[in-house]
Design a protein around this motif. Structure first.
Motif, PDB file in Angstrom:
ATOM      1  N   TRP B 175      56.421  17.038  42.275  1.00 58.23           N
ATOM      2  CA  TRP B 175      55.796  15.779  41.888  1.00 58.23           C
ATOM      3  C   TRP B 175      54.640  15.430  42.806  1.00 58.23           C
ATOM      4  CZ3 TRP B 175      57.948  15.472  37.456  1.00 58.23           C
ATOM      5  CH2 TRP B 175      59.316  15.760  37.294  1.00 58.23           C
ATOM      6  N   PRO B 176      53.647  14.696  42.411  1.00 54.74           N
ATOM      7  CA  PRO B 176      53.409  14.202  41.052  1.00 54.74           C
ATOM      8  C   PRO B 176      52.933  15.304  40.119  1.00 54.74           C
ATOM      9  CG  PRO B 176      51.522  13.712  42.426  1.00 54.74           C
ATOM     10  CD  PRO B 176      52.556  14.338  43.335  1.00 54.74           C
ATOM     11  N   TYR B 177      53.086  15.043  38.814  1.00 55.48           N
ATOM     12  CA  TYR B 177      52.648  15.981  37.785  1.00 55.48           C
ATOM     13  C   TYR B 177      51.125  16.039  37.781  1.00 55.48           C
ATOM     14  CZ  TYR B 177      52.918  18.387  33.259  1.00 55.48           C
ATOM     15  OH  TYR B 177      52.843  19.312  32.241  1.00 55.48           O
ATOM     16  N   VAL B 178      50.585  17.237  37.798  1.00 56.32           N
ATOM     17  CA  VAL B 178      49.124  17.383  37.766  1.00 56.32           C
ATOM     18  C   VAL B 178      48.730  18.370  36.677  1.00 56.32           C
ATOM     19  CG1 VAL B 178      48.651  16.765  40.177  1.00 56.32           C
ATOM     20  CG2 VAL B 178      49.267  19.124  39.619  1.00 56.32           C
ATOM     21  N   GLU B 179      47.580  18.155  36.103  1.00 55.56           N
ATOM     22  CA  GLU B 179      47.056  19.058  35.075  1.00 55.56           C
ATOM     23  C   GLU B 179      45.553  19.194  35.262  1.00 55.56           C
ATOM     24  OE1 GLU B 179      47.198  21.226  32.960  1.00 55.56           O
ATOM     25  OE2 GLU B 179      49.355  21.477  32.864  1.00 55.56           O
ATOM     26  N   GLY B 180      44.961  20.100  34.502  1.00 49.79           N
ATOM     27  CA  GLY B 180      43.527  20.296  34.638  1.00 49.79           C
ATOM     28  C   GLY B 180      42.913  20.939  33.414  1.00 49.79           C
ATOM     29  N   LEU B 181      41.628  20.700  33.251  1.00 48.32           N
ATOM     30  CA  LEU B 181      40.865  21.321  32.161  1.00 48.32           C
ATOM     31  C   LEU B 181      39.555  21.839  32.730  1.00 48.32           C
ATOM     32  CD1 LEU B 181      41.134  18.596  29.354  1.00 48.32           C
ATOM     33  CD2 LEU B 181      42.392  20.766  29.427  1.00 48.32           C
ATOM     34  N   ARG B 182      38.996  22.831  32.067  1.00 51.18           N
ATOM     35  CA  ARG B 182      37.625  23.202  32.367  1.00 51.18           C
ATOM     36  C   ARG B 182      36.739  22.086  31.827  1.00 51.18           C
ATOM     37  NH1 ARG B 182      36.547  28.961  29.985  1.00 51.18           N
ATOM     38  NH2 ARG B 182      35.638  27.651  28.350  1.00 51.18           N
ATOM     39  N   LEU B 183      35.565  21.863  32.471  1.00 51.60           N
ATOM     40  CA  LEU B 183      34.745  20.705  32.081  1.00 51.60           C
ATOM     41  C   LEU B 183      34.364  20.739  30.596  1.00 51.60           C
ATOM     42  CD1 LEU B 183      33.392  18.104  33.011  1.00 51.60           C
ATOM     43  CD2 LEU B 183      31.342  19.433  33.552  1.00 51.60           C
ATOM     44  N   ASP B 184      34.043  21.953  30.090  1.00 49.84           N
ATOM     45  CA  ASP B 184      33.644  22.003  28.680  1.00 49.84           C
ATOM     46  C   ASP B 184      34.815  21.680  27.745  1.00 49.84           C
ATOM     47  OD1 ASP B 184      34.901  24.357  29.342  1.00 49.84           O
ATOM     48  OD2 ASP B 184      33.606  25.654  28.133  1.00 49.84           O
ATOM     49  N   GLU B 185      36.025  22.021  28.166  1.00 47.29           N
ATOM     50  CA  GLU B 185      37.202  21.645  27.377  1.00 47.29           C
ATOM     51  C   GLU B 185      37.389  20.127  27.402  1.00 47.29           C
ATOM     52  OE1 GLU B 185      40.123  25.495  28.130  1.00 47.29           O
ATOM     53  OE2 GLU B 185      40.128  23.883  29.617  1.00 47.29           O
ATOM     54  N   ALA B 186      37.192  19.564  28.602  1.00 54.26           N
ATOM     55  CA  ALA B 186      37.370  18.115  28.770  1.00 54.26           C
ATOM     56  C   ALA B 186      36.335  17.337  27.970  1.00 54.26           C
ATOM     57  CB  ALA B 186      37.282  17.753  30.246  1.00 54.26           C
ATOM     58  N   MET B 187      35.099  17.881  27.886  1.00 59.01           N
ATOM     59  CA  MET B 187      34.016  17.186  27.189  1.00 59.01           C
ATOM     60  C   MET B 187      34.048  17.436  25.683  1.00 59.01           C
ATOM     61  SD  MET B 187      32.515  15.544  29.579  1.00 59.01           S
ATOM     62  CE  MET B 187      30.799  15.085  29.352  1.00 59.01           C
ATOM     63  N   HIS B 188      34.915  18.337  25.234  1.00 61.21           N
ATOM     64  CA  HIS B 188      34.958  18.661  23.811  1.00 61.21           C
ATOM     65  C   HIS B 188      35.382  17.434  22.993  1.00 61.21           C
ATOM     66  CE1 HIS B 188      36.054  20.531  20.013  1.00 61.21           C
ATOM     67  NE2 HIS B 188      35.311  21.562  20.384  1.00 61.21           N
ATOM     68  N   PRO B 189      34.716  17.201  21.870  1.00 66.85           N
ATOM     69  CA  PRO B 189      35.012  15.993  21.091  1.00 66.85           C
ATOM     70  C   PRO B 189      36.458  15.901  20.587  1.00 66.85           C
ATOM     71  CG  PRO B 189      33.410  17.412  19.960  1.00 66.85           C
ATOM     72  CD  PRO B 189      33.541  17.927  21.344  1.00 66.85           C
ATOM     73  N   LEU B 190      37.174  17.008  20.512  1.00 66.67           N
ATOM     74  CA  LEU B 190      38.574  16.926  20.086  1.00 66.67           C
ATOM     75  C   LEU B 190      39.476  16.374  21.181  1.00 66.67           C
ATOM     76  CD1 LEU B 190      39.486  20.177  18.068  1.00 66.67           C
ATOM     77  CD2 LEU B 190      39.177  17.864  17.207  1.00 66.67           C
ATOM     78  N   THR B 191      39.014  16.469  22.445  1.00 71.41           N
ATOM     79  CA  THR B 191      39.838  16.033  23.573  1.00 71.41           C
ATOM     80  C   THR B 191      39.776  14.517  23.702  1.00 71.41           C
ATOM     81  OG1 THR B 191      39.342  18.102  24.693  1.00 71.41           O
ATOM     82  CG2 THR B 191      40.228  16.311  26.052  1.00 71.41           C
ATOM     83  N   ILE B 192      40.938  13.887  23.605  1.00 71.17           N
ATOM     84  CA  ILE B 192      40.931  12.421  23.669  1.00 71.17           C
ATOM     85  C   ILE B 192      41.884  11.895  24.744  1.00 71.17           C
ATOM     86  CG2 ILE B 192      40.301  12.107  21.251  1.00 71.17           C
ATOM     87  CD1 ILE B 192      43.330  11.368  20.775  1.00 71.17           C
ATOM     88  N   MET B 193      41.641  10.647  25.119  1.00 69.55           N
ATOM     89  CA  MET B 193      42.601   9.857  25.870  1.00 69.55           C
ATOM     90  C   MET B 193      43.290   8.983  24.838  1.00 69.55           C
ATOM     91  SD  MET B 193      43.024   9.981  29.115  1.00 69.55           S
ATOM     92  CE  MET B 193      42.276  10.928  30.429  1.00 69.55           C
TER      93      MET B 193
END
Lengths: 204, 305
Positions: B175-193
């Motif tokens: 703990w704590p739970y951590v995750e990550g994305l490549r910037l282009d994955e994070a900026m992809h329009p399908l990726t949402i909060m």
């Protein structure tokens, strides 16, 4: 000890067959609840887990008969065959639910058994229980002779360890519950270690 | 925004239940019938491509969760997540950004455009759901903080409050739970909060008040109850990869061809189908290949699993 004898006398009066009825009832009500949608949103996993866990409980009960007798004098020996057979029936039901309702696809079943270590281990445990269930009747005992029969039925020890390891392996991350089952089974097996005999052989 | 994804699928567009049931019957009839092979080859792909996008019920979505901070049982999050305080809430955005700082959840929401996104959700455990999320594009949030040129990855962190999270008493994960994305994955329009489901504020067991949703990756990448977002130059550590690198890679794209040591990923069990539901084939990138496959051009996805 007098207390234990009184309990044993009472136990001797109890019939054994209700245990089998309970086992059938347990499996049937689980299936019924699954069909009626009363096992949550993932009934297949719920059934699989309930059957696997209850098989582990019965396995532990089967292995506990001897330690219980040695430690308290209370003997459940009359019921042990039923305990063992119910363990097998629950494991069989667990296996069938996995096969028919969960994996479903025949080619994938074999791939899973061969390629996924936790399935391999669970399947091995089930295979080891199979000859024990088949030879659990009195006729087999007579045919094989007490010595050979007893030697064969010691296969329950590796089967029990494999069953617990199967549970430890299938959970994700570090989880306590399956380790408690493994600990209980290893403890019940350790009780059978002939430690005094070791000492004798070492001193020689 | 040049590549803003247009959300052309709303709940009204999803196959009405009666039609969907008819289709089931048709497929079953085709499978059973012997003379229907020709019909099957024509009608089959068209039906399969459309897929079954009927969302799962809110009851299903909120009662079957992996949120190990509240316990490892599927029903533990529903039972214990109420212990978590989600208001007030703020997110610390830092690292390689122009405007680092602590952003209050309400301030973020005031600036974001929330829309409905109906996505397939595929767990690494080989079950799946369809979830009508409400949320905003992660790109909008990252642009609000201003991404610096050197940033290549985005790291996320879940809240860790031990007295409110009974599951953290056990070292199930680091703990704590951590995750990550490549910037282009994070900026992809399908990726949402995601901040809601079925137009209601998102339930705590689903990762309130805001959680990531990356629909073409296995569910554990879609980190819940986020308190920290850090833009980095290097690939950030991720929880399941730290726990078992052989089984969980950084990318963890849904891929029916890359088998997991514990589960075949070739097919999945759709939650809500009952005891006798048939398994469904799993699609590459969870069916979002047309949108995201280009992110991975030239990459060996078996190696970068």
């Amino acid at each position: 000890m007098i207390q234990a004898q009184r309990i044993n006398t009472a136990l001797r009066r109890l019939p054994i067959w209700p245990l089998y009825v309970l086992c059938v009832f347990y499996i049937a009500q689980l299936f019924g609840r699954g069909v009626m949608g009363q096992l949550g949103v993932d009934p297949v996993k719920a059934m699989e887990h309930a059957l696997g866990e209850s098989a582990l409980w019965m396995l532990i009960l089967t292995l506990a008969v001897t330690p219980l007798r040695r430690m308290t004098g209370i003997t459940l020996l009359r019921f042990r065959r039923a305990f063992g057979l119910i363990t097998f029936f629950l494991a069989l039901a667990h296996f069938i639910v996995w096969l028919v309702l969960d994996v479903q696809i025949l080619s994938q079943i074999w791939a899973d058994i061969l390629k996924r270590p936790y399935v391999t281990v669970g399947f091995a445990s089930f295979l080891l229980l199979l000859p024990l269930a088949i030879t659990s009747n009195t006729m087999s005992l007579r045919k094989m002779g007490a010595g050979a029969w007893q030697r064969l039925h010691k296969v329950i020890y590796p089967a029990a360890v494999l069953a617990a390891v199967h549970y430890v392996m299938l959970v994700k991350g570090f989880q306590v519950e399956p380790l408690i089952y493994l600990g209980a089974i290893l403890g019940l097996l350790a009780f059978r270690l002939p430690i005094h005999r070791w000492r004798v052989s070492f001193s020689r | 925004m040049a590549r803003r994804w247009t959300n052309d699928l709303t709940r009204n567009d999803v196959t009405p239940e009666a039609v969907f049931l008819n289709r089931r019957r048709l497929i079953a009839a085709m499978a059973a019938g012997t003379g229907a092979a020709a019909l099957g080859s024509i009608a089959g792909p068209a039906l399969a491509a459309q897929g079954d996008m009927t969302p799962n019920t809110l009851e299903e979505i909120t009662s079957y969760n992996n949120f190990y901070e509240f316990g490892t049982g599927k029903d533990d999050p529903r039972e214990y997540a109420h212990l978590m305080t989600t208001s007030p809430w703020s997110v610390e955005i830092g690292g390689l950004v122009e405007r680092p700082g602590t952003y209050a959840f309400d301030d973020i929401m005031a600036k974001m455009t929330v829309e409905e996104r109906i996505y397939r959700f595929r767990c690494v455990e080989a079950w799946s759901m369809v979830i009508p999320w409400n949320g905003f594009e992660l790109a909008d949030l990252l642009n609000m903080a201003g991404v610096q040129d050197g940033a290549k990855y985005v790291a996320f962190q879940t809240l860790l409050r031990r007295d409110e999270m009974p599951g953290t008493r056990y070292p199930v994960l680091d703990w704590p739970y951590v995750e990550g994305l490549r910037l282009d994955e994070a900026m992809h329009p399908l990726t949402i909060m995601a901040t809601g489901i079925y137009d209601k504020p998102i339930a705590k067991q689903n990762g309130a008040p805001m959680r990531l949703v990356v629909p073409w990756k296995y569910g554990f990448k879609s980190i819940k109850s986020i308190v920290r977002i850090t833009l980095t130059a290097d690939e950030p550590p991720t929880s399941w990869n730290k726990a078992n690198a052989r089984e969980y890679g950084f990318y963890s794209n849904v891929n029916p061809e890359v088998s997991h040591p514990r589960w075949s990923q070739a097919n999945e069990r759709r939650i809500g189908g009952g005891l006798f539901a048939r398994r469904q084939p799993t699609e590459m990138f969870n069916g979002y290949g047309a949108e995201v496959a280009s992110l991975y051009t030239g990459m060996d996805l078996a190696k970068n699993f």
